[in-house]
Write an enzyme that holds these catalytic residues in place. Structure first.
Site, PDB file in Angstrom:
ATOM      1  N   ASP A  41       0.975  -1.664   0.345  1.00 32.03           N
ATOM      2  CA  ASP A  41      -0.159   0.407   0.030  1.00 32.03           C
ATOM      3  C   ASP A  41       1.145   1.126   0.016  1.00 32.03           C
ATOM      4  O   ASP A  41       0.515   1.933  -0.258  1.00 32.03           O
ATOM      5  CB  ASP A  41      -0.887  -0.042   1.257  1.00 32.03           C
ATOM      6  CG  ASP A  41      -1.046   0.190   2.880  1.00 32.03           C
ATOM      7  OD1 ASP A  41       0.389   0.072   2.491  1.00 32.03           O
ATOM      8  OD2 ASP A  41      -1.276   0.236   3.883  1.00 32.03           O
ATOM      9  N   SER A  72     -11.579   4.080  27.768  1.00 32.04           N
ATOM     10  CA  SER A  72     -11.813   2.711  26.958  1.00 32.04           C
ATOM     11  C   SER A  72     -11.468   1.514  27.316  1.00 32.04           C
ATOM     12  O   SER A  72     -10.773   1.495  28.626  1.00 32.04           O
ATOM     13  CB  SER A  72     -10.057   2.529  26.286  1.00 32.04           C
ATOM     14  OG  SER A  72      -9.453   1.100  26.152  1.00 32.04           O
ATOM     15  N   ALA A 125      -2.660  -6.844  17.420  1.00 31.76           N
ATOM     16  CA  ALA A 125      -2.088  -8.097  16.178  1.00 31.76           C
ATOM     17  C   ALA A 125      -3.012  -8.190  15.265  1.00 31.76           C
ATOM     18  O   ALA A 125      -3.161  -9.323  14.249  1.00 31.76           O
ATOM     19  CB  ALA A 125      -3.949  -9.014  17.253  1.00 31.76           C
ATOM     20  N   LEU A 127      -4.979  -6.779  13.334  1.00 29.53           N
ATOM     21  CA  LEU A 127      -5.778  -6.324  13.022  1.00 29.53           C
ATOM     22  C   LEU A 127      -7.092  -5.186  12.799  1.00 29.53           C
ATOM     23  O   LEU A 127      -7.972  -4.681  12.531  1.00 29.53           O
ATOM     24  CB  LEU A 127      -7.307  -7.531  13.844  1.00 29.53           C
ATOM     25  CG  LEU A 127      -6.824  -8.814  13.426  1.00 29.53           C
ATOM     26  CD1 LEU A 127      -7.694  -9.768  14.453  1.00 29.53           C
ATOM     27  CD2 LEU A 127      -6.946  -9.713  12.098  1.00 29.53           C
ATOM     28  N   SER A 128      -5.724  -4.207  12.834  1.00 29.04           N
ATOM     29  CA  SER A 128      -6.080  -3.142  12.580  1.00 29.04           C
ATOM     30  C   SER A 128      -7.454  -2.161  13.411  1.00 29.04           C
ATOM     31  O   SER A 128      -7.788  -1.151  13.212  1.00 29.04           O
ATOM     32  CB  SER A 128      -6.756  -2.490  11.240  1.00 29.04           C
ATOM     33  OG  SER A 128      -6.444  -3.044  10.164  1.00 29.04           O
ATOM     34  N   SER A 129      -6.263  -2.235  14.383  1.00 25.14           N
ATOM     35  CA  SER A 129      -7.012  -1.642  15.814  1.00 25.14           C
ATOM     36  C   SER A 129      -7.044  -0.202  15.969  1.00 25.14           C
ATOM     37  O   SER A 129      -8.261   0.300  16.527  1.00 25.14           O
ATOM     38  CB  SER A 129      -6.691  -2.836  17.564  1.00 25.14           C
ATOM     39  OG  SER A 129      -5.770  -2.718  17.567  1.00 25.14           O
ATOM     40  N   GLU A 161      -2.790   8.906  12.452  1.00 24.60           N
ATOM     41  CA  GLU A 161      -1.784   7.497  12.367  1.00 24.60           C
ATOM     42  C   GLU A 161      -0.161   8.607  12.142  1.00 24.60           C
ATOM     43  O   GLU A 161       0.545   7.930  12.641  1.00 24.60           O
ATOM     44  CB  GLU A 161      -2.807   6.418  11.839  1.00 24.60           C
ATOM     45  CG  GLU A 161      -1.481   5.355  11.747  1.00 24.60           C
ATOM     46  CD  GLU A 161      -1.882   4.667  12.898  1.00 24.60           C
ATOM     47  OE1 GLU A 161      -2.939   4.416  13.297  1.00 24.60           O
ATOM     48  OE2 GLU A 161      -0.926   4.050  13.292  1.00 24.60           O
ATOM     49  N   ASP A 173      -5.570   0.311   5.672  1.00 22.55           N
ATOM     50  CA  ASP A 173      -7.032  -0.385   7.419  1.00 22.55           C
ATOM     51  C   ASP A 173      -7.553   1.284   7.041  1.00 22.55           C
ATOM     52  O   ASP A 173      -8.726   0.722   7.355  1.00 22.55           O
ATOM     53  CB  ASP A 173      -5.324   0.366   8.280  1.00 22.55           C
ATOM     54  CG  ASP A 173      -4.343  -1.144   8.409  1.00 22.55           C
ATOM     55  OD1 ASP A 173      -4.436  -1.785   7.568  1.00 22.55           O
ATOM     56  OD2 ASP A 173      -3.615  -0.819   9.653  1.00 22.55           O
TER      57      ASP A 173
HETATM   58  C1  GLA Z   1       0.414  -2.166   8.394  1.00 25.64           C
HETATM   59  C2  GLA Z   1       0.002  -0.582   7.838  1.00 25.64           C
HETATM   60  C3  GLA Z   1      -0.552  -1.133   6.321  1.00 25.64           C
HETATM   61  C4  GLA Z   1       0.540  -1.960   5.807  1.00 25.64           C
HETATM   62  C5  GLA Z   1       0.452  -2.994   5.901  1.00 25.64           C
HETATM   63  C6  GLA Z   1       1.013  -3.941   5.103  1.00 25.64           C
HETATM   64  O1  GLA Z   1      -1.045  -2.711   8.885  1.00 25.64           O
HETATM   65  O2  GLA Z   1      -0.809  -0.275   8.892  1.00 25.64           O
HETATM   66  O3  GLA Z   1      -0.785   0.342   6.341  1.00 25.64           O
HETATM   67  O4  GLA Z   1       0.935  -1.246   5.098  1.00 25.64           O
HETATM   68  O5  GLA Z   1       0.674  -2.689   7.758  1.00 25.64           O
HETATM   69  O6  GLA Z   1       0.470  -4.150   4.385  1.00 25.64           O
END
Ligand code: GLA
Length: 386
Positions: A41, A72, A125, A127-129, A161, A173
């Site tokens: 990305d 939280s 983990a 999973l984009s928390s 971020e 993400d």
């Molecule tokens: C993390 C970053 C994303 C991407 C992935 C790897 O999740 O937040 O932007 O770069 O790593 O694909």
């Protein structure tokens, strides 16, 4: 997603913590798992994530009293936001502070607020928390009189971020958490932000997310270094091939002609990105055509490439991936997200899931002495007001 009754309880918790009265709104932003296309990305490449069915919930109410008060449940910590002094405090609430800070470019007079965060998404983990906290917050600003368009939700969340928290991630993400559609994977060109919702048609297959139990904070990994290695590779390839905006623009043929001009380390990094990008396009076609066998094969190749060329896997991810692909009914498995810990995603025949879940935790523990956790997931919906 949480049960109705659990959510009702949170309204009572909110009032117990912050007092009664006023309008309390509820927002939800899912986590994501990437089917294929990692570390593409920030190179302008393709990704193919889905939203998982776990996420972050935000209960929010505008207030007249500064500072804003936050709690939280996930980390069991409270925090304050002082609108007049928005600098990073290096705690979990920086994701929220950053959103509040950058949203002021769109909405001048944001009032203070009370907010309760909770949910069922594991932290650190892969999973984009963090993206789910940012996106839930950016949507929740609507309750403070600041309704952002979806593209601005992504912008503000990503700026928080990148520039406030200081994590130089790409757009996958924040974009996928915002735009995900139930029953679909999101095929996104991270360079142009053009995207297509690809129906998930593999009715005979399930997706299992296996969490290695290895937690990591991305700020403490070599993520930033990988980004600069890609930039160096791009500079050198551009000298050879003519100017290119990003690595994903380089075709496989061009790369094969020019690869010998790169030092060995950068050659490996570029090879991963350029081939992974093509795998993502193929994977999207497989999803559309219902070709689970080829999709599984591409997932395995992707894991090998992240392990051997991009070197972002770790012993535990490799162990879980290897144990997984040995199981009956498994079509493919790969680490997902940034790496260095976190999760593996497994494509498996539905009728073999039970057997997989009986066998794999023990086998994984034997080789790593970590307890892995597993969830069977399917493509969930994107961020929204509930
Ligand atoms: C993390 C970053 C994303 C991407 C992935 C790897 O999740 O937040 O932007 O770069 O790593 O694909």
């Amino acid at each position: 997603m949480l049960e109705e009754s659990e959510i009702r309880q949170r309204f009572l918790d909110f009032e117990a913590r912050f007092g009664r009265g006023g309008v309390i709104d509820l927002y939800y932003a899912p986590g994501r798992v990437n089917l294929i296309g990692d570390h593409t990305d920030y190179n302008g490449g393709y990704v193919l994530p889905i939203a998982v069915e776990q996420g972050t919930y935000l209960m929010i109410r505008a207030s007249e009293l500064s500072p804003a008060r936050l709690y939280s449940e996930n980390v069991m910590l409270d925090a304050r936001i002082f609108p007049a002094d928005l600098t990073p405090a290096e705690d979990w609430a920086d994701y929220v502070r950053g959103v509040y800070f950058y949203a002021r470019e769109f909405c001048r007079d944001l009032p203070p607020f009370d907010a309760l965060f909770f949910g069922d998404l594991p932290l650190e983990a892969g999973l984009s928390s963090s993206a789910s906290i940012e996106v839930a917050t950016a949507l929740g600003l609507e309750s403070l009189g600041c309704k952002l368009a979806r593209e601005d939700v992504v912008k503000v969340a990503l700026k928080s971020e990148n520039d406030f928290v200081g994590m130089p991630c790409g757009v996958m993400d924040q974009f996928s958490v915002t735009y995900a559609k139930a029953g679909h994977a999101l095929f996104l060109n991270s360079g142009s932000l053009e995207y297509r919702q690809v129906p998930y048609t593999l009715q005979e297959c399930a997706l299992v997310v296996g969490n290695t139990g290895v937690r990591r904070n991305l700020l403490e990994t070599d993520y930033r270094r990988r980004r600069s290695e890609c930039e160096e590779a791009l500079d050198l390839l551009s000298k050879k091939l003519g100017p290119r905006k990003n690595l994903a623009e380089v075709t496989i043929n061009e790369f094969e002609r020019a690869r010998y001009s790169l030092p060995p380390l950068l050659e490996k990094r570029a090879e991963h990105v350029i081939y992974e990008n093509v795998r993502v396009e193929e994977a999207a076609r497989c999803l559309e055509a219902g070709d689970s066998a080829t999709l599984g094969h591409l997932m395995n190749r992707s894991h090998e490439s992240l392990r051997d060329l991009f070197e972002v896997s770790c012993q535990e991810l490799d162990a879980l991936q290897e144990v997984s692909i040995d199981q009956q009914g498994v079509l493919g498995a790969r680490m997902t997200g940034a790496g260095w810990g976190g999760c593996v995603i497994v494509l498996i025949k539905k009728d073999m899931v039970e057997r997989y879940l009986r066998r794999v935790p023990g086998l994984y523990w034997q080789s790593t002495h970590y307890d892995a956790e597993f969830v069977v997931t399917s493509p969930g919906g994107g961020a929204r007001k509930l």
